[in-house]
Design a protein around this motif. Structure first.
Motif, mmCIF file in Angstrom:
data_model
loop_
_atom_site.group_PDB
_atom_site.id
_atom_site.type_symbol
_atom_site.label_atom_id
_atom_site.label_comp_id
_atom_site.label_asym_id
_atom_site.label_seq_id
_atom_site.Cartn_x
_atom_site.Cartn_y
_atom_site.Cartn_z
ATOM 1 N N ASN A 154 24.441 -16.994 1.638
ATOM 2 C CA ASN A 154 23.272 -17.794 1.995
ATOM 3 C C ASN A 154 23.726 -19.216 2.311
ATOM 4 N N PHE A 165 14.075 -21.067 -5.660
ATOM 5 C CA PHE A 165 12.908 -20.468 -6.312
ATOM 6 C C PHE A 165 13.362 -20.004 -7.683
ATOM 7 N N GLY A 335 8.205 -20.866 1.306
ATOM 8 C CA GLY A 335 9.088 -19.969 2.050
ATOM 9 C C GLY A 335 8.762 -19.898 3.524
ATOM 10 N N THR A 338 10.318 -23.580 4.757
ATOM 11 C CA THR A 338 11.727 -23.910 4.598
ATOM 12 C C THR A 338 12.600 -22.923 5.366
ATOM 13 N N GLU A 339 13.857 -23.288 5.508
ATOM 14 C CA GLU A 339 14.764 -22.451 6.274
ATOM 15 C C GLU A 339 15.554 -21.536 5.348
ATOM 16 N N GLN A 341 15.650 -19.412 1.353
ATOM 17 C CA GLN A 341 15.401 -19.689 -0.050
ATOM 18 C C GLN A 341 16.485 -19.041 -0.912
ATOM 19 N N PRO A 361 16.450 -10.969 -1.910
ATOM 20 C CA PRO A 361 15.415 -11.866 -1.385
ATOM 21 C C PRO A 361 15.936 -13.235 -0.963
ATOM 22 N N SER A 362 17.151 -13.595 -1.344
ATOM 23 C CA SER A 362 17.665 -14.898 -0.932
ATOM 24 C C SER A 362 18.081 -14.839 0.526
ATOM 25 N N LEU A 363 17.985 -15.982 1.176
ATOM 26 C CA LEU A 363 18.205 -15.984 2.625
ATOM 27 C C LEU A 363 18.478 -17.409 3.088
ATOM 28 N N PHE B 238 7.457 -14.137 4.696
ATOM 29 C CA PHE B 238 8.504 -15.037 5.166
ATOM 30 C C PHE B 238 9.864 -14.363 5.029
ATOM 31 N N ARG B 266 8.378 -24.261 12.138
ATOM 32 C CA ARG B 266 9.447 -25.222 11.861
ATOM 33 C C ARG B 266 9.927 -25.960 13.113
ATOM 34 N N ARG B 419 9.391 -5.826 4.124
ATOM 35 C CA ARG B 419 10.225 -6.650 3.250
ATOM 36 C C ARG B 419 11.496 -5.916 2.833
ATOM 37 N N ASN B 423 15.237 -7.140 3.447
ATOM 38 C CA ASN B 423 16.161 -7.406 2.347
ATOM 39 C C ASN B 423 17.487 -6.709 2.559
ATOM 40 N N ARG B 425 18.750 -6.353 5.280
ATOM 41 C CA ARG B 425 19.207 -6.924 6.554
ATOM 42 C C ARG B 425 19.178 -5.869 7.663
#
Lengths: 472, 590
Positions: A154, A165, A335, A338-339, A341, A361-363, B238, B266, B419, B423, B425
C-alpha cells in the motif's frame, strides 16, 4: 464597478469596529445576536466576556434579523448581560510563518507553550480555497516508510492523503509516529516538516507524539496544534483548518515537504454533528449532517502537489472506527475522499502482529504510478498483485478450514496456509523501530511466495520467476 | 447583457441565500450576488422573496448586498473549442482561470467558456442562399481537432429562409456566418450558441438501442453489454474501482466524443486524466485521446451547488455533439455526490426530507437526467447517441440505499462492483451475479453478425456455468472440494480459468487494457472448447489432475497478455494446440 466595490469595502470597514452590548441567546457553543449591521457570512467574531477576555468565533448564519455565531473557545462562563460582541469584517485568518515550526499551539493558532506569538509572514484565511485541478501535479514520488506492508502493498506517495482506519486500543499512534520518523524519499532531499493536529485526543497521546518527535530530534521541524479532550469540542472544528493553513504556507511558500498527521478524525466529526444538531439541521445518516462529505473533503483535498512548486502536502489522518465498523459514516465518507486507506484489524493485533494492517481492505490508489521500474523495482507491481491474490486465497482457505477442519484440506491448500502464516509473521510483522529498505521488503515478499508452487503464480512474469523465485 | 439590480440579500446560510425586494425576476435566472459577483441561480420565487443557489463560496456575503439579474437562464456556450478543454461545474475554463489567477480558484471570476479571439476555419455547407433552413440543419463545418469535425448547425427553435452564408474563411465564434429570415426578421447566426443546461436539446425521434457500445472491457462487452444511447449505473463502495472502470471506458470505448464529469470526486483523479489522456492513443484512429474528450471537474472541495449543476452541464455538451451525428459517452463520477448536493441544498432550504434526508423529488431528478440519454435521429436526419455511464457511491457499499435503488429504476444496465473481488484485486470487480443488462436482446443481432453466429448461445453457456459454480461452492464450503465428483470439480476448474483468463483485465498492461470484439470472441471460444471437450474427457474417465496439468493451459491463462488484438492467427493456433492436447488425453481412454 470597482468604485462601487471600494465604497462597499469602506462601509464594511467602518461598521467592523462596532461593538454590540449583550447577546440574545446562548445555546451550546452558539450565540445569537439580533439587530446588527449587515454581517458577512463566515465573518470573524470576537466575543468579549464579563472579564474582558476575548474569544474568537465565526458567523454561521446571517440575516436581516439575527446573526448566529459559533464560539471556538466555548461559551462556558458567558453571561447574558455582560457579553459583548464585535464583528471584524473579515474571515478568520491565521498568521503563518516558518518560525511556527518547533512550537505548540491551540486549535485556533495561539501559542500554548508559553512562548510569544510568532511574527507572521502573512495572514491566510483558514478555510482555504480549492486548488484548481489543472494546477495540480500528479503525485508519483515513492515515500519509503520502512514498513513492509505499506511500502510493498500500500505504497505511500508524496502528496497523497492516506488515512489509518483504526479502532480503540490499536497501535495507530505508534504507526503514525514510526512513519513520521522513518519516511524518506530515496536519494531525495530532506527539506521536510511535520504538522500535527490533535482533535479531542487525550493528553497522554499528545505527549506520546511530542516525546517521539523529541527522541528522534525532529521536534524543531514539527508544529503542533493541540485541541485536547478537555478543550471545548467546538475548537476541534477549526484545529485541522489552522494546521492545514500552516501546512500550505510551508509547502507552497517555502517549498517544504509537509506531512500532516491529523488525529482523531472521529472526534472532529462528532463536533460537527454537535453543532449541526444544535442548529436544528436535518440529519442524514446516524445524525451526522448531510454535508459531512463536503466538509471532510474541504480538509482532505488540501493536500497534493502543485505544478511549478517544489513542496508537497501529504496527509495521514487517523480515525478510530466506532465499534470497528468500517461502514460507519465517518470511515465510509473518508474512504470515498482519500486516496486509499490503511485498515487495522483487531484480530491481527490479538495475534501480536505489528502493524496489524489488514491485507485485503487496505489500499493505496496512487500506488500504481509510483512503483515499478525506475521508482522502486521492476517486479514490484506484479509482486504486490500476486501477494494480494495469494493472501486473498489464504483467507478463503482459512474460512473453509474453520468449517471442515484443517485435515480435510488439499495439499495445495496447506501450502497456502503456510504461505499465509509466513506472510503475516515475517512480511507484515516488524518491530516498531525496524526500518526496512524497499529491496528488503520485496525480497521478503518473494520469500513468502516460495512457499507456493510455481504454477500458482499467475500474476508475475516468467522472467521474474526465474530471477527472484528460482534465483537467489 | 442587460444587467439590472433585482433585489437584495436577506439571509445567507451556506450556498443558499434568500433575497428580498424581488420585483422582476425569472425562475432559474442566472444572477450575480454581491460586489464580488458570485454566480447564482434563482430556484424559488415567493412573493417578493427569492431563494438563490450560489455556485461559489459565500463567505463574507452580508444582508443588504445587491443581486444582479442577467435576464437569461444558466446556460452553456456551445461552439468550436469545447474539445480538449477542462471546465468547472458551470463551464468556466479552468486552464484559463489558472492563467489569470493563482493555483487556487478565486471567487467571482468571469471568463467566457469559449475563446473569443481564436479564429476557426469555416467551410460552408452546400446550402444555397434563399433555401429554407430548419433547426438542426448543418450550415458548415470546422475542423475542431484532428479527429472531430465540428458541424455548425442552425440552433433549435430557429428556422426560416437563409439569406446569407459566409464564404470559406477564418472566423471567430462571434462573427456572423449566416443570416436567417423569419417573419420578415433577420436573425444573425454565429458559430456560438447558448443552451439552458436544464433543458433537453430536441431530436427528431428515438431509435432502438441496438448497437453495442464497445468498451474493450471483456466482462462488460461479453457478459453485460451496454448499447449506444443506453444508460448504466456502476455502484460500488470505496476502493472497488468505480473510477478505474470509468477511466477504462473513457479511454477505450468506441464513442467518438467523451464527456467526463468529475462530480464531487478527488482533485488528483482529474489531474490523472489530464496528464494521462493526451499521451494515450485511440486504438481506432491513432489520435490522442484528449482530442475527443471534454472534462468537467467539480471536485469535492469545490462549491456544492456547482456540483449539482455539473451533471447537467456535461450532458448538455454531450447532446450538442449528438446533434452533429456523433456517438457520445458521458461518464458521471459520481451521481451520488450530485444527489448529496441536492440533499444539502434541500436541507438548507428547509424542505421536508424523504428517505435519509434526501428530498422527495430525488427520483424525479434522477429519471430526468438518465432520460437525456438515447439513440436518436437528429434534427438534421443523422443518427447520434448519448450514452450515460453513472457511477454510484452507496454509503457503506450497501446497495439498498435510496440513490442506488432509485437509479436502478431508471437505468437498463447495472454493473455492480463487488467488495470481495476488489479485495482479491480482481479488476474490474464487476460482479457476475448482481449485474445485468437489459440491452442483451437488443444487441445480440449485432454481436452475432460481427463476432460469430454462436455468440448468444456461447455467452449464455458461460453465464450458466458461473451460476452453477455458485451452487457448487456452497457445497464445497460445507464439505470440502474432495467430496465432489470430478465432473463437478471440473466446473469449478473452468470457472476459475474463466475468471483468471477472461474476466480479470489489467488496465495498466499495454496489450490487455483493451480487447477487440474478435479477441473477446476467440478467448471465449477457447475457454468453452476446454469446457466442452474436457467435460467429455472426464466422462470417458480422464482424471481431473491430468486435465489441470495440461501444458497448454498456462498459455491459455496468459493469452490476454501475450496475444494482441490483431493476431487472430495466434488464437487459432492456440485452439489447435488445445484440441490436440485433449485428443491425446482422450486417446488413452477410448
Amino acid at each position: 464597478m470597482s468604485d462601487q466595490k471600494k465604497i462597499f469595502d469602506a462601509q464594511r470597514r467602518l461598521q467592523a469596529g462596532k461593538e454590540y452590548i449583550g447577546v440574545h441567546r446562548i445555546d451550546g457553543p452558539l450565540v445569537f445576536i439580533e439587530k446588527t449591521h449587515p454581517v458577512g457570512y463566515r465573518e470573524l467574531v470576537e466575543c468579549v466576556d464579563a472579564e474582558g477576555k476575548v474569544r474568537l468565533g465565526m458567523v454561521l448564519d446571517t440575516s436581516d434579523s439575527v446573526v448566529v455565531a459559533q464560539i471556538f473557545e466555548g461559551t462556558q462562563g458567558l453571561t447574558m448581560p455582560g457579553t459583548n460582541v464585535r464583528f471584524r469584517g473579515k474571515p478568520l485568518e491565521l498568521g503563518v510563518s516558518r518560525k511556527m515550526l518547533g512550537r505548540v499551539f491551540n486549535g485556533i493558532g495561539l501559542p500554548k507553550d508559553g512562548g510569544p506569538e510568532p511574527l507572521a509572514d502573512k495572514y491566510c484565511d483558514v478555510n482555504g480555497k480549492p486548488i484548481n485541478p489543472t494546477a495540480r501535479a500528479y503525485p508519483k514520488d515513492f515515500i519509503q516508510t520502512g514498513i513492509s506492508v505499506i511500502d510493498g502493498m500500500n505504497t505511500l506517495i508524496r502528496g497523497q492523503k492516506l488515512p489509518i482506519f483504526s479502532g480503540n486500543g490499536l497501535p495507530h499512534n505508534e504507526l503514525a509516529a514510526q512513519i513520521a520518523r522513518q519516511a524518506k524519499i530515496r536519494g531525495g532531499e530532506t527539506n521536510f516538516a511535520v504538522v500535527f493536529a490533535a482533535m479531542g485526543v487525550k493528553h497522554d497521546v499528545a505527549q506520546f507524539f511530542i516525546n517521539s518527535f523529541e527522541h528522534t530530534g525532529v521536534l524543531e521541524n514539527v508544529a503542533l496544534f493541540l485541541s485536547l479532550a478537555d478543550d471545548p469540542s467546538i475548537e476541534r472544528l477549526i484545529t485541522p483548518r489552522t494546521a492545514l493553513t500552516l501546512a500550505e504556507h510551508l509547502a507552497f511558500d517555502h517549498g517544504m515537504h509537509v506531512l500532516v498527521i491529523m488525529t482523531d478524525m472521529a472526534n472532529y466529526c462528532e463536533s460537527l454533528r454537535e453543532i449541526s444538531t444544535i442548529r436544528g439541521e436535518i440529519p442524514s445518516r446516524k445524525g451526522y449532517p448531510g454535508y459531512l462529505y463536503s466538509d471532510l473533503a474541504e480538509l482532505y483535498e488540501r493536500s497534493g502537489m502543485i505544478k511549478g512548486f517544489p513542496g508537497s502536502i501529504t496527509q495521514l489522518p487517523i480515525l478510530t472506527m466506532p465499534n470497528d465498523d468500517i461502514s460507519h459514516p465517518i470511515p465510509d465518507l473518508t474512504g470515498y475522499i482519500t486516496e486509499g486507506q490503511i485498515v487495522f484489524e483487531r484480530e491481527m493485533h490479538g495475534r501480536n502482529i505489528y502493524p496489524p494492517v489488514a491485507g485485503l481492505p487496505s489500499l493505496s490508489r496512487l500506488m500504481k504510478d509510483g512503483i515499478g521500474k525506475g521508482m522502486t523495482r521492476d517486479d514490484h507491481p506484479h509482486l504486490a498483485s500476486q501477494l494480494f491474490a495469494a493472501y486473498s486465497y489464504v483467507k478463503d482457505v482459512r474460512n473453509l478450514a474453520s468449517v471442515i477442519g484443517e485435515e480435510e484440506l488439499t495439499p495445495l491448500d496447506h501450502q497456502y496456509l503456510e504461505f499465509g502464516e509466513f506472510f503475516e509473521r515475517n512480511f507484515v510483522s516488524q518491530k516498531m523501530n525496524e526500518d526496512r529498505t524497499i529491496e528488503e521488503t520485496l525480497n521478503l515478499g518473494w520469500e513468502a511466495l516460495k512457499k507456493l508452487p510455481v504454477e500458482e503464480l499467475h500474476r508475475v512474469t516468467d522472467e521474474e520467476i526465474d530471477r527472484y523465485y528460482h534465483g537467489a | 447583457m442587460n444587467e439590472r439590480i433585482i433585489g437584495q440579500v436577506k439571509r445567507v446560510n451556506g450556498p443558499v441565500i434568500i433575497a428580498r425586494g424581488i420585483k422582476d425576476a425569472m425562475m432559474l435566472e442566472l444572477v450575480r450576488v454581491g460586489e464580488v459577483r458570485l454566480v447564482g441561480e434563482i430556484i424559488k420565487l415567493e412573493g417578493d422573496t427569492a431563494v438563490i443557489q450560489v455556485y461559489e463560496d459565500t463567505t463574507s456575503l452580508a444582508p443588504g448586498d445587491n443581486i444582479y439579474g442577467s435576464g437569461m437562464p444558466l446556460s452553456v456556450e456551445l461552439g468550436p473549442g469545447l474539445i480538449g478543454t477542462i471546465y468547472d461545474g458551470i463551464q468556466r475554463p479552468l486552464e484559463k482561470i489558472l492563467d489569470i489567477s493563482t493555483h487556487f480558484i478565486e471567487r467571482g471570476i468571469e471568463l467566457p467558456s469559449l475563446d473569443r479571439s481564436k479564429k476557426w476555419h469555416f467551410i460552408p455547407a452546400t446550402v444555397k442562399t434563399g433555401a429554407d433552413v430548419s433547426a438542426g440543419m448543418v450550415l458548415g463545418t470546422v475542423q475542431e481537432t484532428e479527429r472531430v469535425l465540428h458541424k455548425i448547425m442552425v440552433p433549435p427553435e430557429i428556422s426560416g429562409k437563409l439569406v446569407m452564408l459566409a464564404p470559406e474563411g477564418e472566423y471567430t465564434i462571434e462573427e456572423v456566418i449566416a443570416e436567417v429570415e423569419h417573419d420578415k426578421k433577420k436573425i444573425p447566426l454565429s458559430m456560438l450558441q447558448r443552451w439552458s443546461i436544464r433543458k433537453q436539446r430536441p431530436a427528431a425521434k428515438r431509435l432502438p438501442p441496438d448497437i453495442p457500445l464497445i468498451t474493450g472491457q471483456r466482462v462488460i462487452d461479453t457478459l453485460f453489454p451496454l448499447a449506444k444511447g443506453g444508460t448504466v449505473a456502476i455502484p460500488g463502495g470505496f476502493g472497488t474501482g468505480k473510477t478505474m472502470t470509468q477511466h477504462a471506458i473513457a479511454k477505450w470505448c468506441d464513442a467518438e466524443i467523451i464527456v467526463y464529469i468529475g462530480c464531487g470526486e478527488r482533485g488528483n483523479e482529474m489531474t490523472d486524466v489530464l496528464t494521462e489522456f493526451p499521451h494515450l492513443v485511440d486504438p481506432r484512429t491513432g489520435k490522442s485521446l484528449m482530442e475527443r474528450t471534454i472534462l468537467i471537474a467539480n471536485t469535492s472541495n469545490m462549491p456544492v451547488s456547482a456540483r449539482e449543476a455539473s451533471i447537467y452541464t456535461g450532458v448538455t455538451l454531450a447532446e450538442y455533439y449528438r446533434d452533429m451525428g456523433y456517438n457520445v459517452a458521458v461518464m458521471a463520477d459520481s451521481t451520488s455526490r450530485w444527489a448529496e448536493a441536492l440533499r444539502e441544498l434541500s436541507g438548507r432550504m428547509e424542505e421536508m426530507p424523504a428517505e435519509e434526508g434526501f428530498p422527495a423529488y430525488l427520483p424525479t431528478r434522477i429519471a430526468e437526467f438518465y432520460e437525456r440519454a438515447g439513440h436518436m435521429v437528429t434534427l438534421s436526419g443523422e443518427k447520434g447517441s448519448v450514452s450515460i455511464i453513472g457511477a454510484v457511491s452507496p454509503p457503506g457499499g450497501d446497495f439498498s440505499e435510496p440513490v442506488t435503488q432509485h437509479t436502478k429504476r431508471f437505468v437498463r444496465c447495472f454493473w455492480g462492483l463487488d467488495r470481495q473481488l476488489a479485495n482479491a484485486r480482481h479488476y474490474p470487480a464487476i460482479s457476475w451475479l448482481d449485474s445485468y443488462s437489459e440491452y442483451l436482446l437488443d444487441v445480440s443481432p449485432w454481436w452475432e453478425q460481427h463476432a460469430g453466429p454462436s455468440w448468444t448461445t456461447d455467452r449464455a453457456e458461460m453465464m450458466e456455468l458461473l451460476q452453477r459454480e455458485v451452487r457448487l461452492l456452497q457445497v464445497v464450503k460445507l464439505v470440502g472440494p474432495d467430496a465432489l465428483p470430478d465432473s463437478q470439480r471440473f466446473v469449478l476448474e473452468v470457472c476459475s480459468l474463466f475468471k483468471n483468463a477472461f474476466l480479470q483485465q489489467n488496465a495498466f498492461d499495454d496489450v490487455d487494457r483493451y480487447s477487440s470484439v474478435e479477441k473477446q470472441m476467440k478467448m471465449l471460444t477457447i475457454i468453452l472448447t476446454y469446457w466442452r471437450r474436457g467435460q467429455e474427457a472426464v466422462r470417458r474417465g480422464v482424471t481431473l489432475v491430468k486435465l489441470k496439468r495440461m501444458k497448454v493451459l498456462q498459455d491459455v491463462v496468459k493469452m490476454k497478455f501475450s496475444i494482441s488484438n490483431e493476431d487472430a492467427a495466434a488464437f487459432d493456433k492456440l485452439i489447435a494446440r488445445l484440441e490436440r492436447g485433449l485428443d491425446q488425453l482422450e486417446s488413452i481412454y477410448v
